[in-house]
Design a protein around this motif. Structure first.
Motif, PDB file in Angstrom:
ATOM      1  N   PHE A 136      -3.958   4.284  11.116  1.00  0.00           N
ATOM      2  CA  PHE A 136      -2.653   4.797  10.681  1.00  0.00           C
ATOM      3  C   PHE A 136      -1.715   3.660  10.273  1.00  0.00           C
ATOM      4  O   PHE A 136      -1.003   3.744   9.272  1.00  0.00           O
ATOM      5  N   GLU A 137      -1.741   2.576  11.026  1.00  0.00           N
ATOM      6  CA  GLU A 137      -0.891   1.429  10.692  1.00  0.00           C
ATOM      7  C   GLU A 137      -1.217   0.926   9.282  1.00  0.00           C
ATOM      8  O   GLU A 137      -0.326   0.589   8.505  1.00  0.00           O
ATOM      9  N   HIS A 138      -2.498   0.885   8.956  1.00  0.00           N
ATOM     10  CA  HIS A 138      -2.883   0.380   7.639  1.00  0.00           C
ATOM     11  C   HIS A 138      -2.495   1.359   6.530  1.00  0.00           C
ATOM     12  O   HIS A 138      -2.171   0.940   5.409  1.00  0.00           O
ATOM     13  N   ALA A 139      -2.528   2.656   6.849  1.00  0.00           N
ATOM     14  CA  ALA A 139      -2.050   3.635   5.859  1.00  0.00           C
ATOM     15  C   ALA A 139      -0.564   3.391   5.581  1.00  0.00           C
ATOM     16  O   ALA A 139      -0.097   3.543   4.451  1.00  0.00           O
ATOM     17  N   MET A 140       0.184   2.993   6.611  1.00  0.00           N
ATOM     18  CA  MET A 140       1.611   2.676   6.452  1.00  0.00           C
ATOM     19  C   MET A 140       1.791   1.394   5.636  1.00  0.00           C
ATOM     20  O   MET A 140       2.667   1.315   4.771  1.00  0.00           O
ATOM     21  N   ILE A 141       0.975   0.396   5.929  1.00  0.00           N
ATOM     22  CA  ILE A 141       1.068  -0.859   5.166  1.00  0.00           C
ATOM     23  C   ILE A 141       0.739  -0.586   3.694  1.00  0.00           C
ATOM     24  O   ILE A 141       1.367  -1.118   2.783  1.00  0.00           O
ATOM     25  N   ASN A 142      -0.217   0.308   3.478  1.00  0.00           N
ATOM     26  CA  ASN A 142      -0.526   0.692   2.100  1.00  0.00           C
ATOM     27  C   ASN A 142       0.677   1.347   1.427  1.00  0.00           C
ATOM     28  O   ASN A 142       0.916   1.145   0.237  1.00  0.00           O
ATOM     29  N   ALA A 143       1.434   2.125   2.199  1.00  0.00           N
ATOM     30  CA  ALA A 143       2.639   2.749   1.631  1.00  0.00           C
ATOM     31  C   ALA A 143       3.626   1.676   1.182  1.00  0.00           C
ATOM     32  O   ALA A 143       4.240   1.784   0.123  1.00  0.00           O
ATOM     33  N   VAL A 144       3.758   0.630   1.987  1.00  0.00           N
ATOM     34  CA  VAL A 144       4.658  -0.464   1.617  1.00  0.00           C
ATOM     35  C   VAL A 144       4.186  -1.103   0.308  1.00  0.00           C
ATOM     36  O   VAL A 144       4.968  -1.323  -0.622  1.00  0.00           O
ATOM     37  N   LEU A 145       2.868  -1.372   0.220  1.00  0.00           N
ATOM     38  CA  LEU A 145       2.322  -1.995  -0.992  1.00  0.00           C
ATOM     39  C   LEU A 145       2.546  -1.105  -2.208  1.00  0.00           C
ATOM     40  O   LEU A 145       2.923  -1.570  -3.286  1.00  0.00           O
ATOM     41  N   TYR A 146       2.306   0.194  -2.016  1.00  0.00           N
ATOM     42  CA  TYR A 146       2.440   1.124  -3.141  1.00  0.00           C
ATOM     43  C   TYR A 146       3.892   1.207  -3.609  1.00  0.00           C
ATOM     44  O   TYR A 146       4.182   1.146  -4.801  1.00  0.00           O
ATOM     45  N   LEU A 147       4.804   1.351  -2.641  1.00  0.00           N
ATOM     46  CA  LEU A 147       6.204   1.558  -3.008  1.00  0.00           C
ATOM     47  C   LEU A 147       6.847   0.289  -3.576  1.00  0.00           C
ATOM     48  O   LEU A 147       7.813   0.365  -4.326  1.00  0.00           O
ATOM     49  N   GLN A 148       6.284  -0.869  -3.249  1.00  0.00           N
ATOM     50  CA  GLN A 148       6.760  -2.105  -3.887  1.00  0.00           C
ATOM     51  C   GLN A 148       6.514  -2.029  -5.393  1.00  0.00           C
ATOM     52  O   GLN A 148       7.294  -2.522  -6.185  1.00  0.00           O
ATOM     53  N   GLU A 149       5.392  -1.410  -5.762  1.00  0.00           N
ATOM     54  CA  GLU A 149       5.042  -1.323  -7.179  1.00  0.00           C
ATOM     55  C   GLU A 149       5.650  -0.099  -7.851  1.00  0.00           C
ATOM     56  O   GLU A 149       5.807  -0.069  -9.063  1.00  0.00           O
ATOM     57  N   GLN A 150       5.911   0.938  -7.058  1.00  0.00           N
ATOM     58  CA  GLN A 150       6.455   2.185  -7.614  1.00  0.00           C
ATOM     59  C   GLN A 150       7.726   2.550  -6.852  1.00  0.00           C
ATOM     60  O   GLN A 150       7.777   3.570  -6.163  1.00  0.00           O
ATOM     61  N   PRO A 151       8.763   1.722  -6.971  1.00  0.00           N
ATOM     62  CA  PRO A 151       9.983   2.007  -6.206  1.00  0.00           C
ATOM     63  C   PRO A 151      10.567   3.368  -6.585  1.00  0.00           C
ATOM     64  O   PRO A 151      10.425   3.810  -7.728  1.00  0.00           O
ATOM     65  N   GLY A 152      11.150   4.009  -5.586  1.00  0.00           N
ATOM     66  CA  GLY A 152      11.787   5.296  -5.850  1.00  0.00           C
ATOM     67  C   GLY A 152      10.861   6.486  -5.677  1.00  0.00           C
ATOM     68  O   GLY A 152      11.310   7.622  -5.639  1.00  0.00           O
ATOM     69  N   GLU A 153       9.549   6.231  -5.576  1.00  0.00           N
ATOM     70  CA  GLU A 153       8.617   7.351  -5.412  1.00  0.00           C
ATOM     71  C   GLU A 153       8.523   7.776  -3.945  1.00  0.00           C
ATOM     72  O   GLU A 153       8.987   7.071  -3.050  1.00  0.00           O
ATOM     73  N   GLN A 154       7.932   8.950  -3.727  1.00  0.00           N
ATOM     74  CA  GLN A 154       7.792   9.462  -2.369  1.00  0.00           C
ATOM     75  C   GLN A 154       6.318   9.575  -2.010  1.00  0.00           C
ATOM     76  O   GLN A 154       5.537  10.168  -2.753  1.00  0.00           O
ATOM     77  N   MET A 155       5.979   8.998  -0.888  1.00  0.00           N
ATOM     78  CA  MET A 155       4.578   8.969  -0.487  1.00  0.00           C
ATOM     79  C   MET A 155       4.384   9.771   0.793  1.00  0.00           C
ATOM     80  O   MET A 155       5.193   9.681   1.719  1.00  0.00           O
ATOM     81  N   LEU A 156       3.307  10.537   0.813  1.00  0.00           N
ATOM     82  CA  LEU A 156       2.939  11.248   2.030  1.00  0.00           C
ATOM     83  C   LEU A 156       2.003  10.330   2.821  1.00  0.00           C
ATOM     84  O   LEU A 156       0.974   9.894   2.294  1.00  0.00           O
TER      85      LEU A 156
END
Lengths: 329, 398
Positions: A140-160
């Motif tokens: 789960f922690e890594h899924a969260m870290i992935n969210a950080v990586l994703y949102l750095q590239e796609q700011p403003g988006e919403q991730m589940l």
């Protein structure tokens, strides 16, 4: 890092967070999820084919999306250490009993570790980024870290983002034999399972939990683990935290948490979350859900009456540790 | 601006060779690894050919210097990681090194041997057969063996798993979270996957024929493939010469069906299109496409249409190396990333083996003639899987 958690959907042994009774503590050595009425969340035809992992994952997702007021997220990131055990065991049993003959595809199809994230995408029509992490107590922690990586590239988006693990009779037995879960001789910890999903973004909104730092590490010795938590505490200046949430499960292995409660967090109010959800590899997702729920509905149900701004969560599943630093903004 | 992730070295083991060099030699000799299973004990041995690594678990363990009771996936992973990592291990002191791996079967090869017994009398089952069942367990064994104590994770998105490891590694080097990453994945053959794919009726009883109008299905394979990726700083610190860079990546979901691709390859198009966008390239800039190309009716049709939609009438050289290695599932993205790096390095276009007949619903013809020394500037690599997971990577000359 700054990751804002806008909503939480939790399915656990302590119930779901959309009920007033959450979290309802169950007294048992094995804590299975109290499953909700799926009627409004999953079409009945589809529900019949879903294993527990898939249906609790989907229901928790739907709850968090609904609470955030969105139909579908832009991307999905899931952590599950064990994946879809029920379907895996079904296919394995048939395959070994029937000597590789006369097998049917349904269980195999649903046994892959990315089934939950794929089924969510399918149900809500999400064509975006979709990842599943399967790294034991850090899934789960890594899924969260992935969210950080994703949102750095796609700011403003919403991730589940979610954590999910199911308990089956087979996995319970195997983990009793391996010495983790409580067995007939009362050795081990309370077994658990659950799903907790969140809508996360990099956009600050009032009354959200903001994750400021997550540190994941493995340690095979208590002193080494304590040292790592101290480093985390220094890095984030969290000696004045308003509350700490820990994964204490009430057995001899709690020496680690006891050492922290008499040192770093000696005057800090505590919530021990595994009494509600039991032990499982992605139980930290339940803890995050509990914090999001308490922020909304008050920490007083945990006997904490002061205003809470700064929260620290410390958990370990076997030798996989994580420390979380969160601010309520 | 994100910093580039340089490809510095590779590690590979497949049915066509036990390291990068021997796999390359087989590719250049157009030698397929598909044949009768020698090590996998299955009822279907004579029925379905597989692309098996030509080594027993004991031999793999010996080669990697690890214990032979590890799951085969972990053994394959250790062999390939050793090749990519060891030449640089001593030169990267103080660098933040991550190990980002992927697989789909975990320790299933050991679990399935004792599962019947486990159902009857669980206490009698040797714990060694169950201990490493989780997908993350094999990664952790390998990480401990090589002393990777920083960021270590495992991704599992079916057949696109290890393409996603490479994507994540490129992101983490890109934003400065890591200096060095060993990224890719591994998967061994197992009765579980062979029987599972058999129930889906997508296994070919003969060596597969990707992108052929008369294709019959896929051959399962096994292996491991990793890239050693570095930031510019790490690369300079160890005087490495880059093979290329990871210039683009994208992950999308087809959201159509749990196992089948949408007829028009919607997820495939999104993955390819977004990877090109990330790389700042136009379709016309791609010199070679390493197709997902499993050889199933469904995949090759959807992928073919998606490729045609993106590249229109100018489809570059495109081929499926699964005609050599079989479909190595969670390892495929890593294995094919190594093939893509070799293509950049030596200007290789791999011919699709056994191709005979043009597909009716796809206009372009896959590459069928070997080329070496071609002008290969940018390679696109596709990995698509169950759960609608679609990933594409772009590799470019440094």
């Amino acid at each position: 890092m700054e990751l804002y958690i806008h909503s939480a959907g939790i399915i656990s042994a302590a119930g779901s967070n959309n009920t007033d009774t959450f979290p309802a503590r169950q007294e048992a050595d094995v804590l299975y999820c109290a499953e909700p009425d799926y009627k409004d969340m999953i079409p009945p035809m589809q529900l019949r084919r879903m294993s527990k992992a898939v249906r609790i994952g989907i229901a928790a997702s739907k709850m968090s999306l609904q609470q955030a007021g969105i139909e579908k997220p832009d991307a999905i990131s899931v952590g599950t250490a064990m994946g879809c055990l029920q379907d895996t065991e079904f296919f394995l049993t048939k395959m070994t009993e029937q000597e590789e003959q006369m097998l049917t595809p349904t269980a195999f199809i649903q046994s892959t570790h990315n089934t939950v994230s794929g089924q969510i995408a399918l149900l809500v029509g999400c064509y975006g980024h979709n990842l599943t992490y399967v790294h034991r107590g850090h899934s789960f922690e890594h899924a969260m870290i992935n969210a950080v990586l994703y949102l750095q590239e796609q700011p403003g988006e919403q991730m589940l983002v979610g954590g999910i693990d199911e308990l089956t009779t087979g996995s319970l037995k195997a983990m009793q034999l391996a010495g983790l879960y409580k067995d007939a001789n009362n050795n081990g910890v309370v077994a658990g399972e659950g799903a907790a999903f969140f809508v996360a973004s990099d956009t600050a909104v009032a009354n959200t939990v903001c994750i400021k730092d997550i540190d994941c590490f493995t340690a095979y010795d208590m002193q080494e683990a304590l040292q790592q938590v101290r480093r985390f505490a220094e890095r984030n200046a969290i000696a004045d935290a308003d509350c700490w949430v820990n994964g204490m499960h009430g057995d001899e292995r709690d020496g680690f948490y006891n050492a922290l409660s008499t040192s770093l967090f000696s005057n800090v109010p505590v919530i021990s979350f595994k009494q509600y959800c039991g032990e499982y590899a992605t139980a930290s997702s339940f803890a995050l859900g509990l914090i999001v729920d308490a922020m909304k509905n008050g920490f007083s149900k945990y006997g904490i009456d002061k205003s809470i701004r700064k929260v620290v969560m410390v958990n370990h599943y076997k030798h996989y540790y994580s420390c979380w630093y969160m601010k309520i903004v | 601006m994100a910093q580039p992730a340089y490809i510095v070295n590779t590690g590979l083991i497949t049915a066509i060779g036990n390291d990068t060099e021997s796999c390359k030699a087989s590719l250049l000799a157009e030698r397929s690894g598909v044949g009768k299973a020698e090590y996998l004990q299955t009822h279907w041995k004579d029925e379905f050919p597989v692309a098996e690594v030509k080594a027993s678990n004991e031999e793999l363990a010996m080669k990697a210097g690890v214990a032979a009771n590890w799951p085969r996936t972990a053994l394959l992973s250790a062999v390939a990681v050793a090749e990519a990592w060891l030449p640089y291990a001593d030169k990267l002191q103080g660098m933040r090194t991550g190990f980002i791996s992927a697989n789909t079967v975990g320790g299933m090869d050991l679990t399935e041997q004792v599962y019947k017994q486990f159902n009857q009398a669980p206490e009698t089952v040797p714990m060694d057969n169950l201990r490493h069942h989780e997908c993350g367990a094999g990664t952790q064994l390998v990480a401990q063996h090589f002393g990777f104590s920083g960021f270590v994770t495992t991704i599992s998105t079916a057949c696109s798993s290890s393409a996603n490891s490479i994507m994540m590694a490129a992101q983490m080097i890109g934003n400065g979270m890591l200096d060095v990453a060993i990224a890719g994945g591994a998967d061994s053959l197992s009765k579980f996957t062979l029987n599972g794919f058999n129930t889906l009726m997508i296994l070919d009883k003969q060596p597969c024929q990707p992108f052929d109008n008369n294709r019959r299905g896929l051959n399962l394979g096994e292996g491991a493939g990793y890239l050693l990726l570095m930031s510019e700083r790490a690369m300079k610190a160890c005087d490495a010469i880059p093979i290329g860079i990871v210039s683009g990546y994208a992950n999308a979901n087809d959201a159509y069906h749990q196992t089948a691709s949408s007829p028009d390859g919607r997820g495939n198009k999104l993955a390819m299109g977004n990877a090109l966008k990330k790389a700042g390239l136009k379709a016309a800039d791609i010199s070679y496409i390493n197709l997902h190309g499993t050889g199933t009716a469904n995949n090759d049709s959807s992928e073919g249409k998606a490729v045609a939609a993106i590249f229109e009438d100018n489809v570059p050289f495109a081929s499926s190396t699964k005609s050599y290695t079989g479909h190595t599932l969670g390892a495929a993205g890593g294995v094919e990333a190594v093939f893509s790096a070799l293509s950049l390095q030596h200007g290789i276009v791999y011919p699709t083996l056994r191709w005979e007949t043009q597909m009716e619903d796809v206009a372009f013809k896959p590459a069928t003639t070997l080329q070496v020394g071609a002008d290969i500037q940018h390679v696109l690599s596709n990995s698509f899987g169950f759960g609608g997971n679609c990933s594409s990577l772009v590799f470019s000359k440094a």
